[in-house]
Design an enzyme around this catalytic site. Structure first.
Site, PDB file in Angstrom:
ATOM      1  NE  ARG A  91      87.515  74.685  43.700  1.00  0.00           N
ATOM      2  CZ  ARG A  91      86.423  75.382  43.997  1.00  0.00           C
ATOM      3  NH1 ARG A  91      85.596  74.922  44.927  1.00  0.00           N
ATOM      4  NH2 ARG A  91      86.172  76.521  43.402  1.00  0.00           N
ATOM      5  CE1 TYR A 109      83.848  71.794  43.447  1.00  0.00           C
ATOM      6  CE2 TYR A 109      82.937  72.410  41.313  1.00  0.00           C
ATOM      7  CZ  TYR A 109      83.394  72.765  42.572  1.00  0.00           C
ATOM      8  OH  TYR A 109      83.397  74.076  42.953  1.00  0.00           O
ATOM      9  CG  PHE A 201      88.456  75.390  37.411  1.00  0.00           C
ATOM     10  CD1 PHE A 201      89.217  75.040  36.309  1.00  0.00           C
ATOM     11  CD2 PHE A 201      87.288  74.681  37.662  1.00  0.00           C
ATOM     12  CE1 PHE A 201      88.818  74.017  35.473  1.00  0.00           C
ATOM     13  CE2 PHE A 201      86.880  73.655  36.825  1.00  0.00           C
ATOM     14  CZ  PHE A 201      87.644  73.323  35.722  1.00  0.00           C
ATOM     15  CG  ASP A 202      84.424  76.466  40.780  1.00  0.00           C
ATOM     16  OD1 ASP A 202      85.645  76.316  40.935  1.00  0.00           O
ATOM     17  OD2 ASP A 202      83.570  75.731  41.292  1.00  0.00           O
ATOM     18  CB  THR A 203      84.617  82.565  38.503  1.00  0.00           C
ATOM     19  OG1 THR A 203      84.225  82.481  39.877  1.00  0.00           O
ATOM     20  CG2 THR A 203      84.117  83.872  37.920  1.00  0.00           C
TER      21      THR A 203
END
Length: 418
Positions: A91, A109, A201-203
């Site tokens: 992702r 997103y 990735f988000d963190t």
């Protein structure tokens, strides 16, 4: 002309007026069932309620079912829908590729299941369009959020966010909500620094943004969990823990150019006009008083214990009780020492960091002895104890280990402030 209309006119009067102001990326892997209804519903909502030109980008993560063909049909059928086909899964990899290729000034997103109520989309991106904020996240942990999901996911989510607060000093509330947005100019600076290509990735992006002094806007959301989610919770949790360790080391060693980013993008302190009292700001160091240290140590301890229990439960079936206990203690001990060093005792910089982690490992060894001994005694008394009894014994042993940890760390770190 109202302020909103003025802002709208300013955005649409840019040289790129024909292009989208917002690009919403939907990363997918083998989603032939949900993709069509999701994209059509999102397209209808944006057409009816979003006041700016938009684009929807389907980022196909090397799907092996009918998802790529369906995505191409949707792009042909619906105006403003594009497709990006990727040859590898991940992702984070999909978001980085789609955002890097986009010409829109605001990038967002959301997950394909549309678990988040779309009414939160405009409040999410409006502060980015206006320039007030740099990133925006939906949060399921605000008091005004309305969330429907199982107890297991709720506990894991809250434990993970507590771990981030303790290990990485995160100040955002919900790292994992699949509903985020970022300004494209900010993304251009941060994305090359983000190493993870999966769920962490988000963190990683949020932690880097926070450390660079960027403003993160949070929007309470209504969320209904997808019961058909195919996310492997155990594998994702382990990958996230590895990501926390890697990112923590990078921050500790100064391997990331955050000083330059803060100088370029960070929001500096407010200036005070003559005659006005200065605004209260955060203190640069934690007071050395025992009561304050106990409160902060307890908060870090709660986060560490929750993370320990989640990791132990996640690995207990595959590894067995003693190896799972060793792994959970080792991971959380390193994070606990780093968090207490910064938050409880107010120590920053690299001075004495090796000594402090040695002390943390000594506390880890004592904790291992206590918990392993407790497990050994329990299994000697009951050959096959129930899981609640096993967890209760471990919690009690961890409480004793926590007292020893505080004493050791305070002796080693008290008045050694960098």
């Amino acid at each position: 002309m109202t302020a909103l209309n003025a802002q709208r006119a300013a955005v649409q009067a840019r040289p790129s007026a024909a292009s989208a102001v917002l690009d919403v990326v939907i990363p997918v892997y083998n989603e032939e069932t949900d993709l069509g209804p999701c994209v059509r519903r999102l397209h209808a909502h944006l057409t009816e309620h979003f006041p700016y030109p938009f684009r929807i980008t389907i980022a196909d993560n090397a799907s092996v079912d009918d998802t790529p063909a369906l995505a191409d049909r949707l792009a042909t059928e619906l105006p403003g829908v594009d497709v990006l086909h990727l040859e590898a899964k991940g992702r984070g990899r999909a978001l980085s590729a789609a955002w890097s290729a986009s010409s829109a000034p605001v990038l967002a997103y959301m997950d394909v299941d549309l678990s988040t109520d779309l009414a939160a989309l405009l409040p999410l991106v409006a502060p980015l369009i206006s320039g007030h904020s740099d990133l925006a996240i939906g949060t399921r942990l605000a008091r005004t959020s309305r969330v429907v999901r199982g107890a297991k996911r709720e506990v894991i989510s809250r434990a993970y966010n507590l771990l981030l607060r303790g290990a990485l000093a995160a100040r955002f509330s919900d790292a994992q909500c699949g509903f985020k947005a970022i300004r494209a100019d900010v993304a251009g600076e941060l994305l090359p620094l983000v190493r993870d290509t999966g769920w962490f990735f988000d963190t990683e992006l949020l932690v880097l943004a926070q450390r660079a002094g960027l403003r993160i806007h949070e929007v309470p959301v209504d969320w209904v969990d997808d019961p058909d989610s195919r996310v492997d919770i155990v594998a994702t949790a382990l990958a996230d823990l590895r990501g926390v360790g890697r990112l923590g080391r990078a921050l500790l060693t100064g391997a990331l150019p955050l000083t330059a980013l803060r100088a370029q993008w960070g929001r500096g302190p407010l200036t005070v006009s003559p005659g006005r009292a200065p605004l209260a700001g955060p203190t640069t160091q934690v007071p050395v008083g025992l009561p304050r240290q106990l409160v902060r140590f307890a908060a870090v301890g709660v986060a560490s214990t929750l993370a320990y229990l989640v990791l132990f439960v996640a690995t207990r079936g595959a590894l067995g009780a003693q190896p799972a206990n060793l792994l959970a203690l080792l991971v959380t001990a390193v994070a606990n020492t780093a968090a207490n060093r910064r938050l409880t005792f107010g120590i920053t910089g690299r001075r004495h960091v090796g000594r402090h982690h040695v002390q943390g490992l000594l506390a880890f060894a004592l904790g291992l002895a206590l918990t392993s001994g407790s497990l050994a005694v329990l299994h000697a008394v009951h050959a096959v104890p129930t899981r609640p009894v096993e967890l209760a014994v471990l919690v009690a042993a961890n409480l004793a280990a926590t007292v020893l940890r505080f004493v050791l760390l305070r002796l080693g770190m008290h008045h050694r402030r960098g």
